[in-house]
Write a protein that holds these residues in place. Structure first.
Motif, PDB file in Angstrom:
ATOM      1  N   VAL A  78       0.863  -1.181   0.000  1.00  0.00           N
ATOM      2  CA  VAL A  78       0.000   0.000   0.000  1.00  0.00           C
ATOM      3  C   VAL A  78       0.901   1.233   0.000  1.00  0.00           C
ATOM      4  N   PRO A  79       1.144   1.818  -1.190  1.00  0.00           N
ATOM      5  CA  PRO A  79       2.016   2.980  -1.283  1.00  0.00           C
ATOM      6  C   PRO A  79       1.285   4.318  -1.318  1.00  0.00           C
ATOM      7  N   LEU A  80      -0.075   4.280  -1.292  1.00  0.00           N
ATOM      8  CA  LEU A  80      -0.833   5.509  -1.489  1.00  0.00           C
ATOM      9  C   LEU A  80      -2.216   5.384  -0.868  1.00  0.00           C
ATOM     10  N   GLY A  81      -2.614   6.391  -0.109  1.00  0.00           N
ATOM     11  CA  GLY A  81      -3.986   6.470   0.350  1.00  0.00           C
ATOM     12  C   GLY A  81      -4.831   7.205  -0.675  1.00  0.00           C
ATOM     13  N   ILE A 325       3.129  -3.515   5.379  1.00  0.00           N
ATOM     14  CA  ILE A 325       2.404  -3.464   4.109  1.00  0.00           C
ATOM     15  C   ILE A 325       2.226  -2.009   3.672  1.00  0.00           C
ATOM     16  N   TYR A 326       2.127  -1.087   4.633  1.00  0.00           N
ATOM     17  CA  TYR A 326       2.071   0.329   4.294  1.00  0.00           C
ATOM     18  C   TYR A 326       3.476   0.792   3.914  1.00  0.00           C
ATOM     19  N   ARG A 327       3.597   1.413   2.739  1.00  0.00           N
ATOM     20  CA  ARG A 327       4.915   1.713   2.176  1.00  0.00           C
ATOM     21  C   ARG A 327       5.081   3.212   1.902  1.00  0.00           C
ATOM     22  N   PRO A 328       5.293   4.004   2.951  1.00  0.00           N
ATOM     23  CA  PRO A 328       5.566   5.424   2.716  1.00  0.00           C
ATOM     24  C   PRO A 328       6.832   5.640   1.893  1.00  0.00           C
TER      25      PRO A 328
END
Length: 338
Positions: A78-81, A325-328
């Motif tokens: 997940v690279p983007l909200g 999983i969150y990829r800032p």
């Protein structure tokens, strides 16, 4: 490069639709094919099995899918909200009439809903409420609303209803109410069958909602796609573009709903009942810059909500795997998008 992207028909799918239709993808060297999926479970499975390269996805479902808590195990990032907020709890008119809260305040609504839920449970016919998927902020917002009234999810019957079918399900009396995203609450009110009882942005302010979930197979196309969808999201979030965005979303190929209703959702002008009573909620749905950076504190909050809802099995601690999983870093690597 041609990519296949999935979405469920909702206002917060706007960044993907805009990326495909308004040239943001082409400017990054991508041809984007969109697929409207019939349910979140179908979208989850098609992404996990390789039929989709990326998708507009419920934030908690992306996490649950990636760690094997829901559906086939999936290699996701997940690279983007895409959005914050956007949900509401809509109840049938008979249920709202039975509740008869003294005002529209969250505490009054929660207490009145709890009272009727207790009565119905004692009669052996518990309230049935719809949520779009077990792993969704909708489930957690319903839980928080019930807790305000001194109840938990066990006090009701909770069923999964795809958002685009929530209005029909309410009309047929299969559920007493539902929590879904825009524009479906407004559609239920316009049809004269529902009453918006509570706004998600008031139950859990700035709730993480939809994300761009990438398949691990995407490879070198990942960063151009993140850039394209992020740029499209900024366009969608700009106040000056709301009228055009509403008309684009209104098309039969997108949401197939009335443009004025969609525009009111984007503006936070919410008609709550068939008498035309309005609520002003500027943060009803947030697109664009405020939603885009995938902070790992969001993943931590979502995991805590999963655990509180009884969705995390005993055994190895999944907290670190969920946060990863969150990829800032991928968001930052995509570069400036303004």
């Amino acid at each position: 490069m041609r990519l296949h992207l999935g979405y469920v028909p909702l206002c917060d799918a706007a960044p993907l639709l805009a990326a495909a239709e308004m040239g943001f993808g082409r400017e990054e060297g991508l041809d984007l094919d969109l697929s409207a999926e019939p349910s979140w479970a179908t979208l989850r499975d098609r992404l996990a099995l390789g039929y989709l390269d990326a998708a507009h996805m419920l934030a908690p479902l992306a996490l649950a899918s990636a760690v094997g808590l829901s559906g086939p195990p999936a290699d996701l990032a997940v690279p983007l909200g895409l959005s914050l907020n956007g949900n509401a709890v809509t109840l049938s008119k008979p249920l709202w009439d039975a509740m008869a809260p003294p005002d529209d305040g969250l505490e009054s609504v929660a207490q009145s809903l709890a009272r009727v839920a207790r009565e119905r449970r004692a009669q052996g016919r518990p309230l049935t409420l719809g949520t779009v998927h077990p792993f969704s902020s909708h489930t957690y917002q319903l839980r928080h609303l019930l807790l305000r009234g001194g109840l938990d999810l066990a006090a009701i019957r909770l069923v999964a209803v795809p958002p685009q079918h929530s209005v029909e399900t309410l009309a047929r009396g299969l559920v007493d109410g539902f929590c879904a995203g825009a524009p479906w609450n407004g559609v239920a009110v316009a049809a004269g069958i529902g009453r918006i009882a509570a706004l998600g942005c008031e139950i859990v302010p700035d709730c993480p909602e939809k994300v761009l979930a990438l398949s691990g197979r995407l490879g070198e196309a990942a960063l151009p796609l993140v850039r394209a969808v992020a740029r499209a999201g900024l366009w969608c979030g700009h106040e000056a573009n709301r009228v055009e965005l509403a008309h684009r979303l209104a098309r039969r190929s997108a949401l197939g709903q009335e443009a004025g209703l969609i525009a009111r959702c984007l503006e936070g002008e919410i008609i709550v009942d068939s008498a035309g009573r309005r609520r002003r909620a500027p943060d009803y749905i947030r697109l664009g810059a405020p939603a885009q950076r995938p902070g790992r504190e969001q993943a931590r909050w979502l995991f805590a909500e999963m655990a509180a809802a009884g969705q995390v099995p005993s055994g190895p601690d999944l907290r670190e795997a969920v946060e990863a999983i969150y990829r800032p870093d991928l968001f930052e690597a995509a570069g400036p998008v303004a």
